[in-house]
Design a protein around this motif. Structure first.
Motif, mmCIF file in Angstrom:
data_model
loop_
_atom_site.group_PDB
_atom_site.id
_atom_site.type_symbol
_atom_site.label_atom_id
_atom_site.label_comp_id
_atom_site.label_asym_id
_atom_site.label_seq_id
_atom_site.Cartn_x
_atom_site.Cartn_y
_atom_site.Cartn_z
ATOM 1 N N ILE A 130 0.846 -1.206 0.000
ATOM 2 C CA ILE A 130 0.000 0.000 0.000
ATOM 3 C C ILE A 130 0.877 1.250 0.000
ATOM 4 N N ALA A 131 1.902 1.253 0.853
ATOM 5 C CA ALA A 131 2.757 2.432 0.971
ATOM 6 C C ALA A 131 3.489 2.733 -0.332
ATOM 7 N N ALA A 196 -4.143 0.484 7.779
ATOM 8 C CA ALA A 196 -4.038 0.751 6.345
ATOM 9 C C ALA A 196 -4.328 2.216 6.034
ATOM 10 N N ALA A 197 -5.362 2.766 6.675
ATOM 11 C CA ALA A 197 -5.693 4.173 6.453
ATOM 12 C C ALA A 197 -4.548 5.076 6.911
ATOM 13 N N LYS A 198 -3.928 4.724 8.038
ATOM 14 C CA LYS A 198 -2.803 5.514 8.534
ATOM 15 C C LYS A 198 -1.643 5.491 7.541
ATOM 16 N N VAL A 199 -1.352 4.307 6.989
ATOM 17 C CA VAL A 199 -0.301 4.206 5.978
ATOM 18 C C VAL A 199 -0.664 5.050 4.759
ATOM 19 N N GLY A 200 -1.908 4.940 4.300
ATOM 20 C CA GLY A 200 -2.339 5.727 3.150
ATOM 21 C C GLY A 200 -2.173 7.215 3.383
ATOM 22 N N ARG A 201 -2.592 7.697 4.547
ATOM 23 C CA ARG A 201 -2.465 9.123 4.871
ATOM 24 C C ARG A 201 -1.011 9.562 4.929
ATOM 25 N N GLY A 206 -3.936 13.308 -1.264
ATOM 26 C CA GLY A 206 -5.216 13.508 -1.941
ATOM 27 C C GLY A 206 -6.329 12.754 -1.249
ATOM 28 N N ASN A 207 -7.414 12.509 -1.981
ATOM 29 C CA ASN A 207 -8.575 11.825 -1.426
ATOM 30 C C ASN A 207 -8.301 10.341 -1.242
ATOM 31 N N LEU A 208 -8.596 9.832 -0.048
ATOM 32 C CA LEU A 208 -8.329 8.449 0.317
ATOM 33 C C LEU A 208 -9.646 7.679 0.410
ATOM 34 N N SER A 209 -9.609 6.387 -0.005
ATOM 35 C CA SER A 209 -10.813 5.570 0.059
ATOM 36 C C SER A 209 -10.433 4.116 0.321
ATOM 37 N N TYR A 210 -11.464 3.281 0.301
ATOM 38 C CA TYR A 210 -11.348 1.835 0.523
ATOM 39 C C TYR A 210 -12.559 1.207 -0.160
#
Length: 387
Positions: A130-131, A196-201, A206-210
């Motif tokens: 993901i990262a 996962a959200a923390k890694v994405g941020r 930009g805009n993050l989703s799942y």
């Protein structure tokens, strides 16, 4: 979920196997208060803001069906010029495949929805996957590309350690057998989703989703900017689809339909996403079970009808599942071997030598392709006129 064709025993998991497991445990529902949207406002009037299609990158069953840069470039051009999509959902595993495809789509002026979906790997490897992909998405965004980033798809099934079982197939079997501690599963799912959200941020601004499974997933959407739902449901009336989807708008955030579609035979929409289950993968070569009647019109009507529903609700995005399924060739000469009948793809794969798995091949548009292209083309024309 990105579909992986092949033997149900040894070569991965397809959408219907996945949804069969989900159906075995029933719906979890949608819960949670309305959150504060960090993305654009949730609704913008009639019409879809993003008109897309899922494009899966992966190793494939054979060298002939695996991802290739040459084929990908041809497909991306067709997605833009023939399907008239303005968005491509680049999903699958393999950072190089994902990033090369995303870069091509961005260069062609398409909005990129980038979604890594590495499964059956240690959690630390999935988070690093993901990262790495997210870092590339951020580079694209800073270069001026239009990009949304999804941290993944249906973690509860693909990520080991949430449900019992070392592989997706084992986890589905445990679902079917009822050997799941649901409170524990939900705690583990919530924990991994937060990670996962923390890694994405940490890597993407930009805009993050799942992409959540409609029937089981109930993530905390406060973690994300865009609500993403894989939607496989059958109703006779469009108003029932609206009723089914409306609860997801209560979060006050844009709603993206990250997958939707059905297969090309009579009765496929009524399977609620389990359409591929007409294939017997224990046979060699795999065969169609029973006597289903091929109908590209059934697939086209379902996909087109759902697009009309999504547009009427003014949703943020819809991504038809999927552009191509290279490992499910069409066999007009042998209906029992016509695996495309159980494919969700908008295109059908035609082998030069039908009985040779190593044969060269090309794709042709199905009726669903044309149904999507008409709607996307008309919507794009209206958008250009209003600008």
């Amino acid at each position: 979920m990105a579909e992986t064709k092949g033997s149900g025993q040894t070569k991965g998991i397809s959408r219907a196997q996945f949804l069969a497991g989900a159906a075995a445990v029933g719906a979890a529902g949608v819960a949670g208060p309305a959150g504060q949207a960090r993305a654009a406002q949730a609704r913008h009037g009639r019409g879809l803001r993003r008109r897309g299609v899922v494009y899966t990158v992966g190793a494939g069953e054979t060298p002939g069906t695996a991802w290739s840069a040459r084929r990908m470039r041809h497909d991306i051009r067709a997605i833009r010029d023939d399907l008239h999509a303005d968005t491509v959902d680049v999903t699958g595993d393999g950072v190089e495949r994902l990033t090369t495809t995303a870069a091509e789509a961005a260069e062609r002026g398409l909005h990129v929805w980038l979604q890594p979906t590495l499964g059956d790997a240690p959690q630390r490897d999935i988070l690093e996957h993901i990262a790495e992909t997210g870092r590339f998405a951020e580079r694209l965004r800073r270069q001026g590309a239009s990009v949304d980033f999804s941290v993944g798809c249906e973690f509860w099934l693909f990520v080991p350690g949430i449900l019992p079982g070392e592989t997706v197939l084992e986890r589905i079997e445990n679902l079917r057998n009822g050997t799941v501690d649901w409170p524990r599963m939900r705690r583990r799912l919530a924990d991994f989703t937060v990670r996962a959200a923390k890694v994405g941020r940490s890597v993407f601004r930009g805009n993050l989703s799942y992409a959540a499974a409609q029937s089981i997933d109930a993530p905390d959407w406060n973690l994300f900017d865009i609500v993403g739902i894989d939607y496989y449901a059958h109703f006779d009336r469009p108003s029932d689809h609206v009723r089914e989807l409306r609860p997801y708008l209560k979060w006050g955030k844009p709603l993206a339909i990250t997958e939707f579609g059905t297969c090309a035979y009579v009765g496929a929409p009524e399977t609620d996403g389990m359409g591929w289950d007409i294939v017997d993968y224990d046979k060699e070569p795999p065969e169609i079970k029973g006597n289903p009647v091929r109908s590209e019109r059934v697939q086209a009507d379902y996909v087109g009808g759902l697009l009309d529903v999504f547009a009427s609700m003014g949703l943020y995005a819809a991504m038809a599942f999927e552009f191509i399924s290279a490992d499910a060739p069409h066999r007009p000469d042998a209906p029992r071997l016509d695996l495309d009948m159980a494919s969700y793809a908008l295109t059908k794969v035609i082998r030069d030598r039908p009985d040779d798995p190593a044969s060269g091949w090309h794709w042709e548009p199905k009726e669903a392709f044309r149904a999507v292209a008409r709607r996307y083309g008309a919507a794009g024309h209206r958008t250009s006129q209003s600008q």
